[in-house]
Design a protein around this motif. Structure first.
Motif, PDB file in Angstrom:
ATOM      1  N   GLU A 143      89.448   3.526  62.805  1.00 17.54           N
ATOM      2  CA  GLU A 143      88.346   2.373  63.337  1.00 17.54           C
ATOM      3  C   GLU A 143      88.614   2.044  64.549  1.00 17.54           C
ATOM      4  O   GLU A 143      90.110   2.245  65.286  1.00 17.54           O
ATOM      5  N   VAL A 144      88.089   0.685  65.411  1.00 20.01           N
ATOM      6  CA  VAL A 144      87.896   0.227  66.262  1.00 20.01           C
ATOM      7  C   VAL A 144      88.503  -0.924  66.188  1.00 20.01           C
ATOM      8  O   VAL A 144      87.343  -1.625  66.140  1.00 20.01           O
ATOM      9  N   ILE A 145      89.366  -1.492  66.784  1.00 13.20           N
ATOM     10  CA  ILE A 145      89.830  -2.828  66.996  1.00 13.20           C
ATOM     11  C   ILE A 145      89.657  -3.370  68.648  1.00 13.20           C
ATOM     12  O   ILE A 145      89.986  -3.076  69.479  1.00 13.20           O
ATOM     13  N   PHE A 146      88.403  -4.131  68.753  1.00 13.03           N
ATOM     14  CA  PHE A 146      87.976  -5.080  70.371  1.00 13.03           C
ATOM     15  C   PHE A 146      89.200  -6.460  70.989  1.00 13.03           C
ATOM     16  O   PHE A 146      88.672  -7.065  69.827  1.00 13.03           O
ATOM     17  N   CYS A 147      89.967  -5.657  71.882  1.00 11.97           N
ATOM     18  CA  CYS A 147      90.271  -7.396  71.890  1.00 11.97           C
ATOM     19  C   CYS A 147      90.350  -7.858  73.109  1.00 11.97           C
ATOM     20  O   CYS A 147      89.798  -7.245  74.922  1.00 11.97           O
ATOM     21  N   ILE A 148      90.096  -8.734  73.261  1.00  6.70           N
ATOM     22  CA  ILE A 148      89.115  -9.491  74.605  1.00  6.70           C
ATOM     23  C   ILE A 148      90.328 -10.963  74.849  1.00  6.70           C
ATOM     24  O   ILE A 148      90.943 -11.228  73.444  1.00  6.70           O
ATOM     25  N   SER A 149      90.845 -11.554  75.492  1.00  7.99           N
ATOM     26  CA  SER A 149      91.076 -12.614  75.804  1.00  7.99           C
ATOM     27  C   SER A 149      90.380 -14.093  75.583  1.00  7.99           C
ATOM     28  O   SER A 149      90.997 -15.279  75.977  1.00  7.99           O
ATOM     29  N   ASP A 150      89.164 -13.789  76.181  1.00  8.80           N
ATOM     30  CA  ASP A 150      88.696 -15.017  76.543  1.00  8.80           C
ATOM     31  C   ASP A 150      87.192 -14.837  75.227  1.00  8.80           C
ATOM     32  O   ASP A 150      86.734 -13.799  75.264  1.00  8.80           O
ATOM     33  N   GLU A 197      95.113  12.108  60.087  1.00  5.59           N
ATOM     34  CA  GLU A 197      95.910  10.793  59.547  1.00  5.59           C
ATOM     35  C   GLU A 197      95.084   9.499  60.028  1.00  5.59           C
ATOM     36  O   GLU A 197      94.097   9.682  61.416  1.00  5.59           O
ATOM     37  N   PRO A 198      95.085   8.797  59.394  1.00  7.78           N
ATOM     38  CA  PRO A 198      93.849   8.021  60.191  1.00  7.78           C
ATOM     39  C   PRO A 198      94.041   7.423  61.252  1.00  7.78           C
ATOM     40  O   PRO A 198      95.520   6.959  61.277  1.00  7.78           O
ATOM     41  N   ILE A 199      93.427   6.687  62.272  1.00 10.87           N
ATOM     42  CA  ILE A 199      94.045   6.119  63.341  1.00 10.87           C
ATOM     43  C   ILE A 199      93.004   4.778  63.999  1.00 10.87           C
ATOM     44  O   ILE A 199      91.733   4.795  63.578  1.00 10.87           O
ATOM     45  N   SER A 200      94.540   3.774  64.197  1.00 11.45           N
ATOM     46  CA  SER A 200      93.514   2.772  64.710  1.00 11.45           C
ATOM     47  C   SER A 200      93.372   2.688  66.585  1.00 11.45           C
ATOM     48  O   SER A 200      94.558   2.753  66.768  1.00 11.45           O
ATOM     49  N   ILE A 201      92.030   2.178  67.212  1.00 14.90           N
ATOM     50  CA  ILE A 201      92.143   2.535  67.961  1.00 14.90           C
ATOM     51  C   ILE A 201      91.079   1.050  68.965  1.00 14.90           C
ATOM     52  O   ILE A 201      90.999   0.307  68.329  1.00 14.90           O
ATOM     53  N   LEU A 202      92.607   1.095  69.504  1.00 12.28           N
ATOM     54  CA  LEU A 202      92.978  -1.282  70.450  1.00 12.28           C
ATOM     55  C   LEU A 202      92.268  -0.802  71.386  1.00 12.28           C
ATOM     56  O   LEU A 202      92.545   0.496  72.641  1.00 12.28           O
ATOM     57  N   LYS A 203      91.107  -1.548  71.847  1.00 12.59           N
ATOM     58  CA  LYS A 203      90.554  -1.531  72.929  1.00 12.59           C
ATOM     59  C   LYS A 203      90.793  -2.711  73.815  1.00 12.59           C
ATOM     60  O   LYS A 203      89.777  -3.513  73.200  1.00 12.59           O
ATOM     61  N   PRO A 204      91.953  -2.637  74.742  1.00 16.49           N
ATOM     62  CA  PRO A 204      91.828  -3.985  75.788  1.00 16.49           C
ATOM     63  C   PRO A 204      90.769  -3.855  76.289  1.00 16.49           C
ATOM     64  O   PRO A 204      90.207  -3.061  77.599  1.00 16.49           O
ATOM     65  N   LEU A 206      77.457  -3.635  69.843  1.00 20.93           N
ATOM     66  CA  LEU A 206      77.929  -1.924  69.287  1.00 20.93           C
ATOM     67  C   LEU A 206      78.215  -2.345  67.343  1.00 20.93           C
ATOM     68  O   LEU A 206      78.624  -1.511  66.798  1.00 20.93           O
ATOM     69  N   MET A 207      78.873  -3.581  67.492  1.00 17.34           N
ATOM     70  CA  MET A 207      79.955  -3.802  65.934  1.00 17.34           C
ATOM     71  C   MET A 207      78.592  -3.585  65.062  1.00 17.34           C
ATOM     72  O   MET A 207      78.692  -2.999  63.978  1.00 17.34           O
ATOM     73  N   LYS A 208      77.360  -4.439  65.202  1.00  7.52           N
ATOM     74  CA  LYS A 208      76.537  -4.185  64.687  1.00  7.52           C
ATOM     75  C   LYS A 208      75.603  -3.105  64.272  1.00  7.52           C
ATOM     76  O   LYS A 208      75.131  -2.976  62.658  1.00  7.52           O
ATOM     77  N   GLU A 209      75.664  -1.956  65.046  1.00 12.81           N
ATOM     78  CA  GLU A 209      75.199  -1.216  64.649  1.00 12.81           C
ATOM     79  C   GLU A 209      76.257   0.375  64.004  1.00 12.81           C
ATOM     80  O   GLU A 209      75.731   1.138  63.727  1.00 12.81           O
ATOM     81  N   THR A 223      85.191  -1.791  62.401  1.00 17.71           N
ATOM     82  CA  THR A 223      85.062  -2.496  63.611  1.00 17.71           C
ATOM     83  C   THR A 223      85.306  -4.411  63.190  1.00 17.71           C
ATOM     84  O   THR A 223      85.257  -4.493  62.622  1.00 17.71           O
ATOM     85  N   ARG A 224      86.779  -4.457  64.662  1.00 23.19           N
ATOM     86  CA  ARG A 224      86.924  -5.488  64.172  1.00 23.19           C
ATOM     87  C   ARG A 224      86.917  -6.697  65.889  1.00 23.19           C
ATOM     88  O   ARG A 224      87.518  -5.525  67.007  1.00 23.19           O
ATOM     89  N   LEU A 225      86.665  -7.492  65.995  1.00 25.56           N
ATOM     90  CA  LEU A 225      86.944  -7.929  67.701  1.00 25.56           C
ATOM     91  C   LEU A 225      88.660  -9.066  67.237  1.00 25.56           C
ATOM     92  O   LEU A 225      88.536 -10.126  66.402  1.00 25.56           O
TER      93      LEU A 225
END
Length: 374
Positions: A74-81, A43-50, A93-96, A101-103
């Motif tokens: 997919e990998v979604i990177f999450c930052i607050s700042d 099954e497709p998985i979305s990975i959230l990385k806070p 890493l996203m470029k490579e 991926t998403r930020l």
């Protein structure tokens, strides 16, 4: 009367020791059990990385999730700042990466800051299966495949223990000792006998079950969103499942104060979320068991030295065995870190009991009954 005191003292000396032994056996049976994989269902998985700040080995940690032997994720990177020091690593890493991926930048807007990041990440997630994974863990390339066996209708959330490695300094060694023994043991015992609880390093669930509890926003009022996620799943009649393999966390340099403050936060959260269990935590201490054992032995008129050494050695070897298996290697530093950790246990419990303020990532917070923000 003396006989009664002797019996009670021995009973309370051996109860926590028995708990430790049962925990070691339960842990080893889980770690040494065969991992089952489902090679057909992907099954497709979305990975959230806070992410907040630059954790030790951050690039290596994040890269391990971009190199999974898994067809759809997919990998979604999450930052607050937008100025977060981790951003440069993430964008490099996203470029490579050949993985989608998403930020996501989601400024802090009150409540639990991690939940705020996860809520923003879930809105961007393309898939129904969601993996929440902290930025300070590294996994093997078959990690996502190992999650397949937990895609069951009766499982609400899947979590994992932590393999603490590379702890530096006094605090780092104490941290590794705690995570590989007490923390891991409680997770494996809880799954085996009490339905399990969730450790926030890894949370794997279907989007639908989070929607059934009111969405991620429902968890934002709690300091320990991981514990409340597991509690909510049980309220829905769903299980908390535990992966057999722990995820690895590189601790790096940890000061004694940072170690003490981190566990002060965890202890005070437990005090308000599970007050009955918190009230008996001090009874699991080796130091208390040793005092009671010496008292009972002295009252019984038996020479103290040899029985006390045997009692202490058996407890030490039980914990060292667990630390070695969970941590993946035999640590000589355990020889001094374990007794120091045990001597600190009761004073630390008293500190946790006295107060309701905690600090997380530089933010001071007050906890109210139920584990919510005051």
């Amino acid at each position: 009367m003396i006989l009664f005191i002797i019996i009670v003292a021995y009973l309370f000396a051996f109860l926590p020791f028995s708990y430790t032994l049962i925990g070691v056996v339960t842990t080893l049976s889980k770690l040494l059990g065969k991992s089952l994989f489902c090679p057909i269902r992907f099954e497709p998985i979305s990975i959230l990385k806070p992410i907040k700040g630059h954790d030790p080995d951050l690039e290596k940690n994040l890269r391990s999730f971009l190199e999974q032997n898994y067809p759809f994720y997919e990998v979604i990177f999450c930052i607050s700042d937008s100025e977060d020091p981790a951003r440069a690593v993430i964008e490099g890493l996203m470029k490579e990466s050949t993985v989608p991926t998403r930020l996501v930048v989601a400024p802090f807007n009150g409540g639990n800051p991690k939940v705020g990041l996860l809520e923003a990440g879930m809105k961007q997630a393309a898939h129904e299966w969601i993996l929440v994974s902290d930025s300070n863990v590294v996994v093997e390339n078959d990690f996502l495949r190992s999650l397949n066996m937990h895609m069951e209708s009766k499982v609400g959330v899947t979590t994992s223990a932590v393999r603490a490695v590379a702890g530096k300094g006094l605090g780092g060694q104490l941290e590794a000792t705690y995570l590989n023994t007490i923390c891991a043991r409680s997770l494996y015992l809880s799954e085996a006998f009490m339905g399990g609880y969730v450790l926030g390093k890894t949370m794997f669930f279907h989007r639908d079950v989070i929607e059934r509890i009111g969405g991620m926003r429902t968890l934002s009022r709690y300091i320990a969103e991981d514990f409340m996620t597991g509690f909510a799943m049980k309220q829905l009649g769903l299980r908390v499942s535990l992966l057999s393999r722990p995820v690895r966390q590189t601790l790096g340099a940890v000061s004694l104060k940072a170690h003490w403050d981190r566990h002060l936060r965890w202890g005070r959260i437990r005090k308000y979320q599970t007050p009955l269990f918190f009230m008996i935590e001090w009874m699991q201490s080796f130091a208390l068991g040793l005092i009671l054992f010496v008292l009972a032995t002295a009252l019984a008129g038996v020479p103290i030295l040899v029985p006390t050494l045997i009692y202490s050695l058996l407890w030490f070897l039980a914990d060292w065995t667990q630390d070695s298996f969970v941590g993946g290697k035999l640590r000589l530093s355990f020889l001094w870190a374990w007794p120091l950790r045990e001597l600190m246990a009761i004073p630390h419990w008293i500190h946790c009991a006295w107060g309701n303020t905690v600090s997380w990532r530089g933010r001071a917070m007050q906890i109210a009954p139920g584990g919510v923000f005051r």
